[in-house]
Design a protein around this motif. Sequence first.
Motif, PDB file in Angstrom:
ATOM      1  N   VAL A 188       0.848  -1.205   0.000  1.00  0.00           N
ATOM      2  CA  VAL A 188       0.000   0.000   0.000  1.00  0.00           C
ATOM      3  C   VAL A 188       0.881   1.252   0.000  1.00  0.00           C
ATOM      4  N   GLN A 189       1.923   1.262   0.831  1.00  0.00           N
ATOM      5  CA  GLN A 189       2.833   2.409   0.886  1.00  0.00           C
ATOM      6  C   GLN A 189       3.501   2.633  -0.469  1.00  0.00           C
ATOM      7  N   ARG A 190       3.831   1.569  -1.145  1.00  0.00           N
ATOM      8  CA  ARG A 190       4.467   1.696  -2.458  1.00  0.00           C
ATOM      9  C   ARG A 190       3.524   2.348  -3.466  1.00  0.00           C
ATOM     10  N   ILE A 191       2.226   2.040  -3.381  1.00  0.00           N
ATOM     11  CA  ILE A 191       1.262   2.691  -4.285  1.00  0.00           C
ATOM     12  C   ILE A 191       1.208   4.192  -4.013  1.00  0.00           C
ATOM     13  N   TYR A 192       1.211   4.583  -2.740  1.00  0.00           N
ATOM     14  CA  TYR A 192       1.247   6.019  -2.424  1.00  0.00           C
ATOM     15  C   TYR A 192       2.471   6.668  -3.063  1.00  0.00           C
TER      16      TYR A 192
END
Length: 187
Positions: A38-42
Amino acid sequence: MHNDLKKALDVLHAGGIILYPTDTIWGIGCDATNEKAVQRIYQIKRREDSKSMLVLMENINFLSRYVEEVPEIAYDLIELSDKPLTIIYPGAKNLAKNLIARDGTLGIRLTSEDFTRQLIQRFKKPIVSTSANISGTPAPAIYDEIDPEIISSVDYVVEYRQDDLTKATPSSIIKLGVGGEIEILRP
Protein backbone atom coordinates in the motif's frame (compact mmCIF):
# COMPACT_ATOMS: atom_id res chain seq x y z
CA MET A 1 -7.13 -13.81 -19.70
CA HIS A 2 -6.00 -16.99 -17.90
CA ASN A 3 -2.31 -16.10 -18.26
CA ASP A 4 -2.97 -12.56 -17.00
CA LEU A 5 -4.81 -13.91 -13.97
CA LYS A 6 -1.95 -16.25 -13.10
CA LYS A 7 0.74 -13.57 -13.45
CA ALA A 8 -1.30 -10.97 -11.53
CA LEU A 9 -1.94 -13.48 -8.73
CA ASP A 10 1.76 -14.30 -8.49
CA VAL A 11 2.59 -10.60 -8.17
CA LEU A 12 -0.12 -10.00 -5.54
CA HIS A 13 1.03 -13.00 -3.49
CA ALA A 14 4.61 -11.67 -3.63
CA GLY A 15 3.52 -8.26 -2.31
CA GLY A 16 3.82 -6.54 -5.68
CA ILE A 17 1.81 -3.93 -7.57
CA ILE A 18 -0.36 -4.52 -10.63
CA LEU A 19 -1.86 -2.22 -13.25
CA TYR A 20 -5.24 -3.59 -14.26
CA PRO A 21 -8.66 -2.84 -15.78
CA THR A 22 -11.56 -2.44 -13.37
CA ASP A 23 -15.30 -1.96 -13.76
CA THR A 24 -14.61 1.78 -13.99
CA ILE A 25 -11.17 3.03 -15.06
CA TRP A 26 -7.69 1.47 -15.13
CA GLY A 27 -6.31 1.01 -11.64
CA ILE A 28 -3.19 0.35 -9.65
CA GLY A 29 -3.63 -2.40 -7.10
CA CYS A 30 -2.07 -4.61 -4.48
CA ASP A 31 -2.98 -6.87 -1.58
CA ALA A 32 -5.20 -4.68 0.63
CA THR A 33 -3.76 -6.33 3.75
CA ASN A 34 -0.11 -5.58 2.89
CA GLU A 35 1.09 -2.26 4.39
CA LYS A 36 4.36 -2.19 2.43
CA ALA A 37 2.56 -2.69 -0.88
CA VAL A 38 0.00 0.00 0.00
CA GLN A 39 2.83 2.41 0.89
CA ARG A 40 4.47 1.70 -2.46
CA ILE A 41 1.26 2.69 -4.29
CA TYR A 42 1.25 6.02 -2.42
CA GLN A 43 4.83 6.53 -3.62
CA ILE A 44 4.06 5.58 -7.23
CA LYS A 45 1.13 8.02 -7.31
CA ARG A 46 3.06 10.68 -5.34
CA ARG A 47 0.01 10.85 -3.13
CA GLU A 48 -0.22 11.85 0.52
CA ASP A 49 -0.86 8.78 2.62
CA SER A 50 -3.58 10.71 4.47
CA LYS A 51 -5.75 10.38 1.34
CA SER A 52 -7.15 6.88 1.56
CA MET A 53 -7.73 4.55 -1.37
CA LEU A 54 -10.56 2.12 -1.95
CA VAL A 55 -10.62 -1.65 -2.14
CA LEU A 56 -12.43 -4.00 -4.49
CA MET A 57 -14.27 -7.11 -3.40
CA GLU A 58 -16.17 -9.61 -5.49
CA ASN A 59 -18.74 -10.82 -3.00
CA ILE A 60 -21.15 -8.89 -0.79
CA ASN A 61 -20.89 -11.63 1.86
CA PHE A 62 -17.31 -10.59 2.67
CA LEU A 63 -18.18 -7.04 3.74
CA SER A 64 -18.52 -8.05 7.39
CA ARG A 65 -14.92 -9.37 7.39
CA TYR A 66 -13.63 -5.85 6.72
CA VAL A 67 -16.28 -3.56 8.28
CA GLU A 68 -17.15 -3.64 12.00
CA GLU A 69 -20.86 -3.19 11.41
CA VAL A 70 -22.30 -2.97 7.90
CA PRO A 71 -25.27 -0.56 7.93
CA GLU A 72 -28.36 -2.36 6.56
CA ILE A 73 -28.91 0.40 4.00
CA ALA A 74 -25.62 -0.63 2.32
CA TYR A 75 -27.12 -3.87 1.06
CA ASP A 76 -30.07 -2.00 -0.49
CA LEU A 77 -27.79 0.59 -2.10
CA ILE A 78 -25.61 -2.12 -3.64
CA GLU A 79 -28.58 -4.11 -4.89
CA LEU A 80 -30.33 -1.08 -6.41
CA SER A 81 -27.28 0.57 -7.97
CA ASP A 82 -27.28 0.51 -11.75
CA LYS A 83 -23.64 1.61 -12.06
CA PRO A 84 -20.42 1.00 -10.12
CA LEU A 85 -20.82 2.24 -6.54
CA THR A 86 -18.14 2.87 -3.95
CA ILE A 87 -19.44 3.02 -0.40
CA ILE A 88 -17.34 4.53 2.36
CA TYR A 89 -17.97 2.52 5.52
CA PRO A 90 -17.19 3.39 9.13
CA GLY A 91 -15.23 0.90 11.23
CA ALA A 92 -12.85 -0.63 8.70
CA LYS A 93 -10.89 -3.64 9.99
CA ASN A 94 -8.55 -6.46 8.95
CA LEU A 95 -6.82 -4.40 6.25
CA ALA A 96 -3.51 -2.56 5.99
CA LYS A 97 -3.58 0.23 8.57
CA ASN A 98 -2.21 2.79 6.09
CA LEU A 99 -5.18 2.06 3.83
CA ILE A 100 -7.77 3.04 6.42
CA ALA A 101 -8.56 6.76 6.77
CA ARG A 102 -7.77 8.50 10.07
CA ASP A 103 -11.46 8.49 10.97
CA GLY A 104 -11.56 4.69 10.58
CA THR A 105 -13.45 4.71 7.28
CA LEU A 106 -12.71 2.86 4.07
CA GLY A 107 -14.19 2.89 0.57
CA ILE A 108 -15.26 -0.50 -0.78
CA ARG A 109 -16.69 -1.36 -4.19
CA LEU A 110 -18.07 -4.70 -5.28
CA THR A 111 -16.75 -5.26 -8.76
CA SER A 112 -18.78 -6.71 -11.59
CA GLU A 113 -15.93 -6.67 -14.13
CA ASP A 114 -14.98 -10.22 -15.18
CA PHE A 115 -11.19 -10.00 -14.78
CA THR A 116 -11.22 -8.33 -11.37
CA ARG A 117 -13.96 -10.64 -10.06
CA GLN A 118 -11.93 -13.71 -11.00
CA LEU A 119 -8.71 -12.20 -9.68
CA ILE A 120 -10.19 -11.35 -6.27
CA GLN A 121 -12.02 -14.66 -6.08
CA ARG A 122 -8.76 -16.55 -6.61
CA PHE A 123 -6.71 -14.23 -4.38
CA LYS A 124 -9.27 -14.64 -1.57
CA LYS A 125 -8.65 -11.10 -0.26
CA PRO A 126 -9.67 -7.60 -1.33
CA ILE A 127 -7.30 -5.65 -3.56
CA VAL A 128 -6.54 -1.95 -3.57
CA SER A 129 -7.95 0.00 -6.47
CA THR A 130 -6.82 3.52 -7.15
CA SER A 131 -6.75 5.36 -10.45
CA ALA A 132 -3.64 4.70 -12.55
CA ASN A 133 -2.36 8.26 -12.49
CA ILE A 134 0.03 10.51 -10.61
CA SER A 135 -1.91 12.42 -7.98
CA GLY A 136 -3.36 15.64 -9.37
CA THR A 137 -3.37 14.52 -13.01
CA PRO A 138 -6.46 13.24 -14.87
CA ALA A 139 -7.47 9.64 -14.30
CA PRO A 140 -7.03 7.52 -17.45
CA ALA A 141 -10.31 6.40 -18.99
CA ILE A 142 -8.49 3.96 -21.31
CA TYR A 143 -5.14 2.18 -21.21
CA ASP A 144 -3.50 4.45 -23.80
CA GLU A 145 -4.00 7.44 -21.47
CA ILE A 146 -1.84 5.96 -18.69
CA ASP A 147 1.40 7.84 -18.03
CA PRO A 148 4.46 5.73 -19.02
CA GLU A 149 5.93 6.52 -15.59
CA ILE A 150 3.04 4.66 -13.96
CA ILE A 151 3.41 1.71 -16.32
CA SER A 152 7.15 1.38 -15.58
CA SER A 153 6.59 1.67 -11.81
CA VAL A 154 4.41 -1.43 -11.35
CA ASP A 155 5.44 -5.08 -11.24
CA TYR A 156 2.89 -6.38 -13.73
CA VAL A 157 0.70 -4.77 -16.39
CA VAL A 158 -2.39 -6.78 -17.26
CA GLU A 159 -2.78 -7.21 -21.03
CA TYR A 160 -6.50 -7.99 -20.90
CA ARG A 161 -8.60 -5.06 -22.20
CA GLN A 162 -5.64 -2.85 -23.16
CA ASP A 163 -7.24 -2.39 -26.58
CA ASP A 164 -10.68 -1.55 -25.14
CA LEU A 165 -11.44 2.05 -26.15
CA THR A 166 -14.68 2.32 -24.18
CA LYS A 167 -14.37 5.46 -22.06
CA ALA A 168 -15.19 4.35 -18.55
CA THR A 169 -16.08 6.72 -15.75
CA PRO A 170 -15.30 6.64 -12.04
CA SER A 171 -17.84 5.14 -9.66
CA SER A 172 -20.45 6.97 -7.64
CA ILE A 173 -19.32 7.49 -4.05
CA ILE A 174 -21.60 7.40 -1.01
CA LYS A 175 -20.47 7.72 2.60
CA LEU A 176 -22.47 5.88 5.25
CA GLY A 177 -22.57 6.74 8.93
CA VAL A 178 -22.82 4.27 11.78
CA GLY A 179 -26.55 5.02 12.10
CA GLY A 180 -27.14 4.61 8.36
CA GLU A 181 -26.76 8.32 7.51
CA ILE A 182 -26.08 8.83 3.81
CA GLU A 183 -23.82 11.46 2.26
CA ILE A 184 -23.46 11.51 -1.54
CA LEU A 185 -19.89 12.50 -2.39
CA ARG A 186 -19.97 11.80 -6.15
CA PRO A 187 -23.28 11.04 -7.89
